[in-house]
Motif scaffolding. Structure first.
Motif, PDB file in Angstrom:
ATOM      1  N   ASN A 217      33.249 -38.204  59.939  1.00 38.93           N
ATOM      2  CA  ASN A 217      32.230 -38.469  58.925  1.00 38.93           C
ATOM      3  C   ASN A 217      31.799 -39.925  58.841  1.00 38.93           C
ATOM      4  OD1 ASN A 217      31.375 -36.033  57.465  1.00 38.93           O
ATOM      5  ND2 ASN A 217      33.562 -35.777  57.101  1.00 38.93           N
ATOM      6  N   LEU A 218      31.769 -40.600  59.982  1.00 38.40           N
ATOM      7  CA  LEU A 218      31.133 -41.907  60.021  1.00 38.40           C
ATOM      8  C   LEU A 218      29.636 -41.724  59.813  1.00 38.40           C
ATOM      9  CD1 LEU A 218      33.046 -43.481  63.042  1.00 38.40           C
ATOM     10  CD2 LEU A 218      33.535 -43.747  60.600  1.00 38.40           C
ATOM     11  N   PRO A 219      28.922 -42.780  59.439  1.00 40.38           N
ATOM     12  CA  PRO A 219      27.490 -42.627  59.184  1.00 40.38           C
ATOM     13  C   PRO A 219      26.753 -41.955  60.344  1.00 40.38           C
ATOM     14  CG  PRO A 219      28.212 -44.759  58.396  1.00 40.38           C
ATOM     15  CD  PRO A 219      29.388 -44.147  59.107  1.00 40.38           C
ATOM     16  N   GLU A 220      25.922 -40.973  60.001  1.00 40.31           N
ATOM     17  CA  GLU A 220      25.089 -40.191  60.928  1.00 40.31           C
ATOM     18  C   GLU A 220      25.894 -39.236  61.791  1.00 40.31           C
ATOM     19  OE1 GLU A 220      21.144 -42.343  61.864  1.00 40.31           O
ATOM     20  OE2 GLU A 220      22.715 -43.816  62.283  1.00 40.31           O
ATOM     21  N   GLN A 221      27.104 -38.910  61.332  1.00 35.78           N
ATOM     22  CA  GLN A 221      27.925 -37.951  62.040  1.00 35.78           C
ATOM     23  C   GLN A 221      28.412 -36.855  61.083  1.00 35.78           C
ATOM     24  OE1 GLN A 221      29.773 -41.154  65.282  1.00 35.78           O
ATOM     25  NE2 GLN A 221      31.136 -39.772  64.190  1.00 35.78           N
ATOM     26  N   TYR A 222      28.608 -35.668  61.629  1.00 36.72           N
ATOM     27  CA  TYR A 222      29.173 -34.522  60.934  1.00 36.72           C
ATOM     28  C   TYR A 222      28.437 -34.288  59.607  1.00 36.72           C
ATOM     29  CZ  TYR A 222      32.997 -31.132  60.283  1.00 36.72           C
ATOM     30  OH  TYR A 222      33.725 -29.979  60.135  1.00 36.72           O
ATOM     31  N   HIS A 223      29.166 -34.220  58.480  1.00 38.53           N
ATOM     32  CA  HIS A 223      28.498 -33.966  57.203  1.00 38.53           C
ATOM     33  C   HIS A 223      27.776 -35.191  56.661  1.00 38.53           C
ATOM     34  CE1 HIS A 223      31.790 -30.715  56.666  1.00 38.53           C
ATOM     35  NE2 HIS A 223      30.714 -30.183  57.183  1.00 38.53           N
ATOM     36  N   ASN A 224      28.062 -36.353  57.222  1.00 37.20           N
ATOM     37  CA  ASN A 224      27.501 -37.605  56.714  1.00 37.20           C
ATOM     38  C   ASN A 224      26.229 -37.976  57.483  1.00 37.20           C
ATOM     39  OD1 ASN A 224      27.153 -39.982  55.325  1.00 37.20           O
ATOM     40  ND2 ASN A 224      28.905 -41.043  56.227  1.00 37.20           N
ATOM     41  N   GLY A 225      25.251 -37.077  57.455  1.00 38.76           N
ATOM     42  CA  GLY A 225      23.970 -37.353  58.096  1.00 38.76           C
ATOM     43  C   GLY A 225      23.851 -36.852  59.510  1.00 38.76           C
TER      44      GLY A 225
ATOM     45  N   VAL B  97      22.568 -41.705  54.299  1.00 39.08           N
ATOM     46  CA  VAL B  97      23.957 -41.526  54.697  1.00 39.08           C
ATOM     47  C   VAL B  97      24.850 -42.455  53.879  1.00 39.08           C
ATOM     48  CG1 VAL B  97      23.339 -40.809  57.024  1.00 39.08           C
ATOM     49  CG2 VAL B  97      23.778 -43.228  56.562  1.00 39.08           C
ATOM     50  N   ILE B  98      26.119 -42.123  53.822  1.00 41.81           N
ATOM     51  CA  ILE B  98      27.079 -42.877  53.014  1.00 41.81           C
ATOM     52  C   ILE B  98      27.828 -43.854  53.910  1.00 41.81           C
ATOM     53  CG2 ILE B  98      29.111 -42.688  51.535  1.00 41.81           C
ATOM     54  CD1 ILE B  98      28.133 -39.843  50.827  1.00 41.81           C
ATOM     55  N   HIS B  99      27.726 -45.135  53.571  1.00 40.45           N
ATOM     56  CA  HIS B  99      28.365 -46.184  54.363  1.00 40.45           C
ATOM     57  C   HIS B  99      29.609 -46.704  53.640  1.00 40.45           C
ATOM     58  CE1 HIS B  99      25.160 -46.804  57.398  1.00 40.45           C
ATOM     59  NE2 HIS B  99      24.355 -46.384  56.427  1.00 40.45           N
ATOM     60  N   PRO B 100      30.544 -47.295  54.379  1.00 38.19           N
ATOM     61  CA  PRO B 100      31.686 -47.944  53.728  1.00 38.19           C
ATOM     62  C   PRO B 100      31.204 -48.943  52.683  1.00 38.19           C
ATOM     63  CG  PRO B 100      32.050 -47.828  56.091  1.00 38.19           C
ATOM     64  CD  PRO B 100      30.638 -47.369  55.858  1.00 38.19           C
ATOM     65  N   GLY B 101      31.818 -48.909  51.514  1.00 36.76           N
ATOM     66  CA  GLY B 101      31.396 -49.749  50.407  1.00 36.76           C
ATOM     67  C   GLY B 101      30.587 -49.010  49.373  1.00 36.76           C
ATOM     68  N   ASN B 102      29.947 -47.896  49.781  1.00 33.95           N
ATOM     69  CA  ASN B 102      29.251 -47.044  48.826  1.00 33.95           C
ATOM     70  C   ASN B 102      30.270 -46.365  47.922  1.00 33.95           C
ATOM     71  OD1 ASN B 102      28.096 -44.232  48.012  1.00 33.95           O
ATOM     72  ND2 ASN B 102      26.273 -45.360  48.668  1.00 33.95           N
ATOM     73  N   LYS B 103      29.893 -46.107  46.680  1.00 41.09           N
ATOM     74  CA  LYS B 103      30.845 -45.517  45.742  1.00 41.09           C
ATOM     75  C   LYS B 103      31.307 -44.132  46.169  1.00 41.09           C
ATOM     76  CE  LYS B 103      27.605 -43.314  42.490  1.00 41.09           C
ATOM     77  NZ  LYS B 103      28.204 -41.958  42.624  1.00 41.09           N
ATOM     78  N   ASP B 104      30.498 -43.419  46.965  1.00 42.35           N
ATOM     79  CA  ASP B 104      30.883 -42.090  47.432  1.00 42.35           C
ATOM     80  C   ASP B 104      31.612 -42.107  48.773  1.00 42.35           C
ATOM     81  OD1 ASP B 104      29.959 -40.140  45.429  1.00 42.35           O
ATOM     82  OD2 ASP B 104      27.986 -40.969  45.848  1.00 42.35           O
ATOM     83  N   TRP B 105      31.811 -43.294  49.350  1.00 42.08           N
ATOM     84  CA  TRP B 105      32.570 -43.383  50.597  1.00 42.08           C
ATOM     85  C   TRP B 105      34.050 -43.127  50.338  1.00 42.08           C
ATOM     86  CZ3 TRP B 105      31.990 -43.519  55.718  1.00 42.08           C
ATOM     87  CH2 TRP B 105      33.087 -43.903  56.487  1.00 42.08           C
ATOM     88  N   ARG B 106      34.678 -42.374  51.241  1.00 39.29           N
ATOM     89  CA  ARG B 106      36.121 -42.143  51.195  1.00 39.29           C
ATOM     90  C   ARG B 106      36.708 -42.514  52.551  1.00 39.29           C
ATOM     91  NH1 ARG B 106      34.301 -41.862  46.927  1.00 39.29           N
ATOM     92  NH2 ARG B 106      34.496 -40.205  45.337  1.00 39.29           N
ATOM     93  N   GLU B 107      37.840 -43.174  52.547  1.00 41.57           N
ATOM     94  CA  GLU B 107      38.426 -43.642  53.801  1.00 41.57           C
ATOM     95  C   GLU B 107      38.791 -42.500  54.735  1.00 41.57           C
ATOM     96  OE1 GLU B 107      38.781 -46.722  55.275  1.00 41.57           O
ATOM     97  OE2 GLU B 107      37.342 -47.183  53.693  1.00 41.57           O
ATOM     98  N   TYR B 108      39.050 -41.320  54.165  1.00 37.34           N
ATOM     99  CA  TYR B 108      39.380 -40.202  55.053  1.00 37.34           C
ATOM    100  C   TYR B 108      38.173 -39.748  55.863  1.00 37.34           C
ATOM    101  CZ  TYR B 108      37.350 -37.026  51.517  1.00 37.34           C
ATOM    102  OH  TYR B 108      36.514 -36.390  50.636  1.00 37.34           O
ATOM    103  N   TYR B 109      36.984 -40.273  55.587  1.00 36.85           N
ATOM    104  CA  TYR B 109      35.828 -39.953  56.413  1.00 36.85           C
ATOM    105  C   TYR B 109      36.033 -40.412  57.862  1.00 36.85           C
ATOM    106  CZ  TYR B 109      32.993 -38.918  52.236  1.00 36.85           C
ATOM    107  OH  TYR B 109      32.480 -38.383  51.077  1.00 36.85           O
TER     108      TYR B 109
END
Length: 243
Positions: free
Chosen positions: A150-158, A132-144
Motif C-alpha cells: 500500500n505504498l502510494p499508487e499501489q494496491y488499495h492506495n491508488g 493517494v495517502i502519503h507518509p505523514g498524512n493522518k490516514d497513513w499507517r506504517e503497516y501500509y
C-alpha cells in the motif's frame, strides 16, 4: 451503500413472494437518507432533502466541529467519526452510490465531474483512491509498507483495479454517458489484456501511474466485471438489480 442495496433487494423479493415490502422500503429509505446527510458535505445534499430536513442542522453543526475546512467535497466521504473523517475519495464506494441510487441527481453529476477532472481512469480504469495517502498524512499507517503493497499508487492506495473499472463503465452507462462508457470499455480491455507471462491475464491490480500489472493474474472478478461492462455497453443498461 451495499446495505441500502441489500434492503432494496429484500423489498423486491418480499413483493414477489407476496409479503409486505413496506418495512424494507422504509429501512432502505432511512439508510439512504442518512448516507446523504452524514457522508456528503456540500450544497448538493440540499437539492432533494432541503435545508429543513430532519437532522440536517444537527449534522451540519457536528461536521463544523470536526474541522472548519470541511466545507464541501465532490464525493461521499469514506467515513465520519468523532472529530475525525476520511478526506479522500473511495472510488468504488462512490461508484456504488451512483449505481444503486444512494446519490441524488446533483451529487451524481458532481461525483462524475470530479472523477473525470482528476483523471481517475488514466492510464486505465480505474484508480481506486484519490488523492493517494502519503507518509505523514493522518490516514497513513506504517503497516501500509507490508509486502510493499500500500505504498502510494499501489494496491488499495491508488492502484488500478480492473474489477472496479468494470463498475466505472457500468456507472457511465447507467448515467447516460454511453460514448464515454464505450471509450472506457476499450481501455478496460487493454488493461485486462496485459500480462507478465502472456496476454489476457486479467490481473488483480496494476500500478496507478504506470498501469503495469503488479497483482495476481487470472482473477475471475477482473474477468467477470469486464464481461458485465461489455454487456452493459452493448445493451445500454447496467442492471445489478432491477430497481
Amino acid at each position: 451503500m451495499l446495505w441500502y442495496a441489500a434492503l432494496r433487494a429484500m423489498q423486491e423479493m418480499a413483493g414477489k413472494l407476496g409479503l409486505d415490502p413496506q418495512p424494507y422500503q422504509g429501512m432502505a429509505d432511512d439508510v439512504r437518507h442518512k448516507i446523504r446527510i452524514v457522508l456528503w458535505v456540500g450544497e448538493e445534499k440540499n437539492s432533494e432533502l432541503g435545508p429543513t430536513c430532519p437532522g440536517h442542522a444537527e449534522w451540519v453543526h457536528t461536521l463544523s466541529q470536526v474541522d472548519p475546512v470541511l466545507i464541501k467535497r465532490p464525493y461521499f466521504l469514506p467515513y465520519i467519526a468523532f472529530r475525525d473523517y476520511g478526506d479522500y475519495c473511495d472510488v468504488f464506494c462512490n461508484l456504488l452510490a451512483l449505481l444503486f441510487g444512494d446519490a441524488n441527481q446533483a451529487q451524481e453529476m458532481r461525483i462524475l465531474d470530479y472523477l473525470d477532472q482528476v483523471g481517475i481512469a488514466d492510464p486505465f480504469p480505474v484508480r481506486v483512491l484519490h488523492p493517494v495517502i502519503h507518509p505523514g498524512n493522518k490516514d497513513w499507517r506504517e503497516y501500509y509498507r507490508n509486502n510493499n503493497l500500500n505504498l502510494p499508487e499501489q494496491y488499495h492506495n491508488g492502484g488500478i483495479w480492473p474489477f472496479v473499472g468494470g463498475f466505472y463503465v457500468a456507472t457511465l452507462v447507467k448515467t447516460g454517458h454511453i460514448e464515454e462508457a464505450q471509450r472506457q470499455l476499450e481501455k478496460l480491455a487493454e488493461v485486462n489484456r496485459q500480462g507478465i507471462q502472456g496476454e489476457w491475464e486479467f490481473n488483480e491490480w496494476c500500478h496507478g501511474r504506470t498501469g503495469k500489472p503488479m497483482g495476481y493474474p487470472h482473477q475471475a472478478w477482473s474477468a467477470g466485471m469486464y464481461v458485465f461492462a461489455y454487456h452493459s455497453v452493448a445493451s445500454g443498461q447496467a442492471l445489478l438489480l432491477s430497481f
